[in-house]
Design a protein around this motif. Structure first.
Motif, PDB file in Angstrom:
ATOM      1  N   LEU A  65       0.838  -1.195   0.000  1.00  0.00           N
ATOM      2  CA  LEU A  65       0.000   0.000   0.000  1.00  0.00           C
ATOM      3  C   LEU A  65       0.875   1.249   0.000  1.00  0.00           C
ATOM      4  CD1 LEU A  65      -2.927  -0.847   2.475  1.00  0.00           C
ATOM      5  CD2 LEU A  65      -3.080  -0.477   0.014  1.00  0.00           C
ATOM      6  N   SER A  66       1.942   1.206  -0.786  1.00  0.00           N
ATOM      7  CA  SER A  66       2.915   2.291  -0.739  1.00  0.00           C
ATOM      8  C   SER A  66       2.758   3.295  -1.870  1.00  0.00           C
ATOM      9  CB  SER A  66       4.339   1.720  -0.768  1.00  0.00           C
ATOM     10  OG  SER A  66       4.553   0.979  -1.970  1.00  0.00           O
ATOM     11  N   ASN A  67       1.941   3.000  -2.883  1.00  0.00           N
ATOM     12  CA  ASN A  67       1.760   3.946  -3.982  1.00  0.00           C
ATOM     13  C   ASN A  67       0.347   3.854  -4.537  1.00  0.00           C
ATOM     14  OD1 ASN A  67       1.706   1.641  -5.636  1.00  0.00           O
ATOM     15  ND2 ASN A  67       3.893   1.789  -6.101  1.00  0.00           N
ATOM     16  N   LEU A 128       6.976   6.065   5.675  1.00  0.00           N
ATOM     17  CA  LEU A 128       6.045   4.942   5.602  1.00  0.00           C
ATOM     18  C   LEU A 128       6.568   3.682   6.280  1.00  0.00           C
ATOM     19  CD1 LEU A 128       4.741   5.219   1.918  1.00  0.00           C
ATOM     20  CD2 LEU A 128       3.621   6.000   4.011  1.00  0.00           C
ATOM     21  N   GLN A 129       7.771   3.728   6.762  1.00  0.00           N
ATOM     22  CA  GLN A 129       8.364   2.556   7.406  1.00  0.00           C
ATOM     23  C   GLN A 129       7.886   2.468   8.857  1.00  0.00           C
ATOM     24  OE1 GLN A 129      12.619   2.825   6.850  1.00  0.00           O
ATOM     25  NE2 GLN A 129      12.456   2.788   4.621  1.00  0.00           N
ATOM     26  N   ALA A 238      -3.973  10.065  12.795  1.00  0.00           N
ATOM     27  CA  ALA A 238      -3.517  11.148  13.662  1.00  0.00           C
ATOM     28  C   ALA A 238      -2.413  10.676  14.599  1.00  0.00           C
ATOM     29  CB  ALA A 238      -4.702  11.698  14.456  1.00  0.00           C
ATOM     30  N   VAL A 239      -2.566   9.463  15.133  1.00  0.00           N
ATOM     31  CA  VAL A 239      -1.528   8.916  16.017  1.00  0.00           C
ATOM     32  C   VAL A 239      -0.232   8.702  15.241  1.00  0.00           C
ATOM     33  CG1 VAL A 239      -0.886   6.969  17.475  1.00  0.00           C
ATOM     34  CG2 VAL A 239      -3.238   7.836  17.513  1.00  0.00           C
ATOM     35  N   TRP A 240      -0.358   8.147  14.028  1.00  0.00           N
ATOM     36  CA  TRP A 240       0.831   7.918  13.194  1.00  0.00           C
ATOM     37  C   TRP A 240       1.483   9.243  12.819  1.00  0.00           C
ATOM     38  CZ3 TRP A 240       0.684   5.365   7.645  1.00  0.00           C
ATOM     39  CH2 TRP A 240       1.999   5.118   7.238  1.00  0.00           C
ATOM     40  N   TYR A 310       3.842  11.581  -1.370  1.00  0.00           N
ATOM     41  CA  TYR A 310       4.818  10.600  -1.818  1.00  0.00           C
ATOM     42  C   TYR A 310       4.141   9.354  -2.359  1.00  0.00           C
ATOM     43  CZ  TYR A 310       3.848   9.800   3.133  1.00  0.00           C
ATOM     44  OH  TYR A 310       3.227   9.684   4.352  1.00  0.00           O
ATOM     45  N   GLY A 311       4.745   8.804  -3.411  1.00  0.00           N
ATOM     46  CA  GLY A 311       4.224   7.584  -4.001  1.00  0.00           C
ATOM     47  C   GLY A 311       3.027   7.801  -4.911  1.00  0.00           C
TER      48      GLY A 311
END
Length: 315
Positions: A65-67, A128-129, A238-240, A310-311
């Motif tokens: 789910l990166s792009n 994203l890591q 929001a937490v992330w 990004y992505g």
């Protein structure tokens, strides 16, 4: 076969199965809405998309789910999952006329419209890591799938009732209609209910009336599923964001449109639960939500601006 060849096979096969599903549901529904069996092509499309996502996961080493390409494929798979679950629970075949074209559209856009370099697996950017990637993005896309399907059902409802004054038999003075609407089983319980409404609006076909009621019921229930997922997705995001960027909320374009989408469907559910609205009024609100969901998911990212750019396609 290499990973690329397998991915190409599953991508093309899923597109073919979704296309067959679309033709099947539209043709069968056009034949007087006759009862149908669960179509196997939708199951095959679901399995094919799942295998494609697993291959991407194995190849890249991270959740796919990166792009934009992976997100669209996951969204298409989510449509098939939602279809299979709801069709088996409600036995409403009209769902296939909604889910099959939207799943086909997202699959085709990902496979045939995006540039080839975007369709290739790539390492995750540092932001994203995180373990939050699977939690946040998965829940958000599942919410998009449910909200889009529910909104499309509302749009179909508005199209079918465009020449019908549906409010005259959905008011408080017509409790039979309301009671049928509030039941868990969305299928009519008796011919007497249909006949009582047909007597009020003599030009409406009983089969069409049944379809109209089912559309409004299903739309309400599907949107009721998508809204909690959207809420959880926004909160987890929001937490992330606080972990990654040091702030729970930055008024990023993506965050702003997610909040706007949440408000639209919060108003929809509020009007149905507390105001008792049914029919065209809440359907119009849900139709507006259809636009905000797509802007939130694709529109703001096509600009290539903000913290979520990004992505995605860059301007």
């Amino acid at each position: 076969m290499t990973y690329i060849q397998l991915e190409s096979f599953f991508s093309n096969f899923s597109f073919l199965m979704l296309f067959i599903s679309l033709i099947y549901y539209w043709v069968q529904t056009g034949l007087l809405f006759k009862q149908q069996q669960n179509v196997i092509s939708m199951w095959l499309a679901n399995i094919s998309l799942f295998c494609l996502l697993v291959l991407r996961w194995v190849e890249s080493g991270h959740f796919p789910l990166s792009n934009l390409y992976e997100s669209l494929i996951f969204l298409s798979w989510s449509f098939t999952v939602l279809h299979i679950i709801l069709e088996n629970l409600t036995n409403q075949k009209i769902l296939g006329c909604i889910t099959s074209p939207i799943a086909l559209f997202t699959n085709a856009f990902a496979s045939f419209s995006l540039p080839s370099e975007m369709q290739q697996s790539s390492p995750l950017v540092p932001a994203l890591q995180s373990n939050w990637l699977m939690m946040h993005v998965t829940v958000m896309i599942l919410s998009y799938a449910a909200l889009i399907c529910g909104s499309l059902l509302s749009i179909a409802y508005l199209i079918l009732t465009r020449n019908i004054d549906i409010e005259q038999f959905s008011s408080d003075n017509s409790p039979t209609y309301l009671n049928e609407f509030q039941k868990t089983n969305v299928v009519f319980q008796s011919e007497q209910t249909i006949n009582s409404v047909v007597n009020i609006v003599p030009n409406i076909n009983p089969t069409k009336l049944k379809l109209i009621q089912n559309l409004d019921n299903l739309s309400y229930r599907i949107l009721g599923i998508g809204f909690p997922f959207l809420t959880i997705g926004i909160l987890s995001g929001a937490v992330w964001a606080n972990e990654a960027w040091g702030s729970y909320w930055s008024w990023d374009p993506k965050e702003t449109w997610a909040l706007l989408t949440w408000l639209v469907f919060a108003i929809y559910l509020h009007t149905r639960l507390t105001k008792g609205w049914q029919g065209k009024k809440p359907a119009i609100i849900a139709s507006l939500g259809f636009i905000t969901v797509w802007i939130c998911f694709l529109g703001v990212n096509l600009l290539g601006e903000g913290l979520h750019s990004y992505g995605w396609i860059q301007s």
